[in-house]
Design a protein around this motif. Structure first.
Motif, PDB file in Angstrom:
ATOM      1  N   GLN A   1      48.992  30.799  35.591  1.00  0.00           N
ATOM      2  CA  GLN A   1      48.998  30.791  34.125  1.00  0.00           C
ATOM      3  C   GLN A   1      48.449  32.097  33.570  1.00  0.00           C
ATOM      4  O   GLN A   1      49.031  32.685  32.653  1.00  0.00           O
ATOM      5  N   LEU A   2      47.337  32.572  34.110  1.00  0.00           N
ATOM      6  CA  LEU A   2      46.754  33.839  33.650  1.00  0.00           C
ATOM      7  C   LEU A   2      47.719  34.996  33.879  1.00  0.00           C
ATOM      8  O   LEU A   2      47.874  35.870  33.018  1.00  0.00           O
ATOM      9  N   ALA A   3      48.380  34.992  35.040  1.00  0.00           N
ATOM     10  CA  ALA A   3      49.324  36.064  35.339  1.00  0.00           C
ATOM     11  C   ALA A   3      50.529  36.022  34.405  1.00  0.00           C
ATOM     12  O   ALA A   3      50.993  37.061  33.930  1.00  0.00           O
ATOM     13  N   GLU A   4      51.033  34.825  34.140  1.00  0.00           N
ATOM     14  CA  GLU A   4      52.194  34.689  33.257  1.00  0.00           C
ATOM     15  C   GLU A   4      51.876  35.182  31.846  1.00  0.00           C
ATOM     16  O   GLU A   4      52.744  35.701  31.155  1.00  0.00           O
ATOM     17  N   LYS A   5      50.633  35.020  31.436  1.00  0.00           N
ATOM     18  CA  LYS A   5      50.228  35.443  30.102  1.00  0.00           C
ATOM     19  C   LYS A   5      49.703  36.878  30.064  1.00  0.00           C
ATOM     20  O   LYS A   5      49.357  37.389  28.989  1.00  0.00           O
ATOM     21  N   GLY A   6      49.632  37.508  31.225  1.00  0.00           N
ATOM     22  CA  GLY A   6      49.145  38.880  31.271  1.00  0.00           C
ATOM     23  C   GLY A   6      47.673  39.014  30.938  1.00  0.00           C
ATOM     24  O   GLY A   6      47.239  40.049  30.403  1.00  0.00           O
ATOM     25  N   ILE A   7      46.885  37.993  31.269  1.00  0.00           N
ATOM     26  CA  ILE A   7      45.452  38.006  30.976  1.00  0.00           C
ATOM     27  C   ILE A   7      44.697  38.536  32.201  1.00  0.00           C
ATOM     28  O   ILE A   7      44.764  37.941  33.276  1.00  0.00           O
ATOM     29  N   PRO A   8      43.960  39.629  32.069  1.00  0.00           N
ATOM     30  CA  PRO A   8      43.222  40.155  33.225  1.00  0.00           C
ATOM     31  C   PRO A   8      42.036  39.259  33.575  1.00  0.00           C
ATOM     32  O   PRO A   8      41.413  38.648  32.705  1.00  0.00           O
ATOM     33  N   PHE A   9      41.726  39.195  34.868  1.00  0.00           N
ATOM     34  CA  PHE A   9      40.582  38.399  35.323  1.00  0.00           C
ATOM     35  C   PHE A   9      40.151  38.903  36.686  1.00  0.00           C
ATOM     36  O   PHE A   9      40.926  39.516  37.425  1.00  0.00           O
ATOM     37  N   ASP A  10      38.891  38.660  36.990  1.00  0.00           N
ATOM     38  CA  ASP A  10      38.357  38.942  38.323  1.00  0.00           C
ATOM     39  C   ASP A  10      38.434  37.670  39.149  1.00  0.00           C
ATOM     40  O   ASP A  10      37.965  36.604  38.715  1.00  0.00           O
ATOM     41  N   LEU A  11      39.010  37.769  40.326  1.00  0.00           N
ATOM     42  CA  LEU A  11      39.135  36.622  41.221  1.00  0.00           C
ATOM     43  C   LEU A  11      37.962  36.613  42.195  1.00  0.00           C
ATOM     44  O   LEU A  11      37.726  37.596  42.906  1.00  0.00           O
ATOM     45  N   ILE A  12      37.220  35.514  42.215  1.00  0.00           N
ATOM     46  CA  ILE A  12      36.081  35.354  43.125  1.00  0.00           C
ATOM     47  C   ILE A  12      36.411  34.205  44.065  1.00  0.00           C
ATOM     48  O   ILE A  12      36.563  33.057  43.633  1.00  0.00           O
ATOM     49  N   THR A  13      36.541  34.519  45.343  1.00  0.00           N
ATOM     50  CA  THR A  13      36.924  33.515  46.331  1.00  0.00           C
ATOM     51  C   THR A  13      35.690  32.793  46.858  1.00  0.00           C
ATOM     52  O   THR A  13      34.716  33.434  47.256  1.00  0.00           O
ATOM     53  N   GLU A  14      35.760  31.473  46.845  1.00  0.00           N
ATOM     54  CA  GLU A  14      34.654  30.628  47.287  1.00  0.00           C
ATOM     55  C   GLU A  14      35.168  29.592  48.282  1.00  0.00           C
ATOM     56  O   GLU A  14      36.363  29.272  48.314  1.00  0.00           O
TER      57      GLU A  14
END
Length: 211
Positions: free
Chosen positions: A19-32
């Motif tokens: 969803q974030l990618a489709e909307k072009g919204i930048p974010f930091d991905l933190i893998t847990e």
């Protein structure tokens, strides 16, 4: 900038990533790995579940369907939910089906992690029936159309695509592509979207004992 606490194989977290990618919204991905004792998940979600969206102001939103709804309300373009009420509920119905199937798959995963003489086969069979029922209904709904609801990409396609992608990674031995060729074709087609191609799930190792 948003931060997204995510697990690599999680279909729930993948929905938010897409969803974030489709909307072009930048974010930091933190893998847990939320099952491990060193996870920071409880700091952000009292239920200790992923995904968690951490906002710039330090607040958090959790549970994938709530995150999807929250993002849709605050970042409405491009819209991934229909404006029409009937179509909107059709999307939400598919989301419920897909999340329920993912829940059943994860319950099976942990039941199978028990020693063989401690597993409950009736419990496993019940979860399998849920997954079978979900796939049967999704195959009926999708049919031979390009999208799950209406004539454009919505969160219903996100939910369906992530469920099928999760099956490929965690349950490759299941014969659903042969049983439901229209779902297999849907999965192959939707995985070509950049948002899907950039978020393909992989397995993770749980170091702490869970069961």
């Amino acid at each position: 900038m948003y931060q997204l606490l995510s697990a690599k194989p999680s279909p729930y977290a993948r929905k938010v990533r897409i969803q974030l990618a489709e909307k072009g919204i930048p974010f930091d991905l933190i893998t847990e790995v939320p099952w491990n004792s060193d996870t920071q998940t409880p700091r952000w979600n009292p239920l200790e579940k992923l995904p968690v969206l951490i906002c710039p102001d330090g607040s958090s939103v959790f549970e994938s369907r709530l995150i999807n709804e929250w993002i849709e309300a605050r970042h409405p373009e491009p819209a991934l939910m229909p404006a029409d009420m009937d179509a909107r509920f059709a999307v939400k119905r598919i989301e419920v089906i897909c999340d329920g199937a993912c829940d059943a798959l994860i319950l099976q995963l942990f039941e199978n992690a028990r020693p063989e003489d401690h597993r409950s086969q009736p419990w496993i069979d019940r979860q399998r029936r849920k997954v079978d029922g979900a796939l049967r209904e999704l195959a009926r709904v999708v049919g031979d159309r390009g999208f799950c609801v209406g004539d454009r990409f919505t969160l219903a396609d996100v939910a369906t695509g992530t469920l099928l992608g999760y099956l490929k990674v965690r349950w490759p031995h299941l014969d659903w592509p042969q049983q439901y060729p229209n779902l297999a074709a849907f999965s192959e087609r939707i995985e070509q979207r950049p948002s899907f191609a950039g978020s393909r799930p992989t397995t993770q190792v749980i170091s702490d004992r869970v069961v």
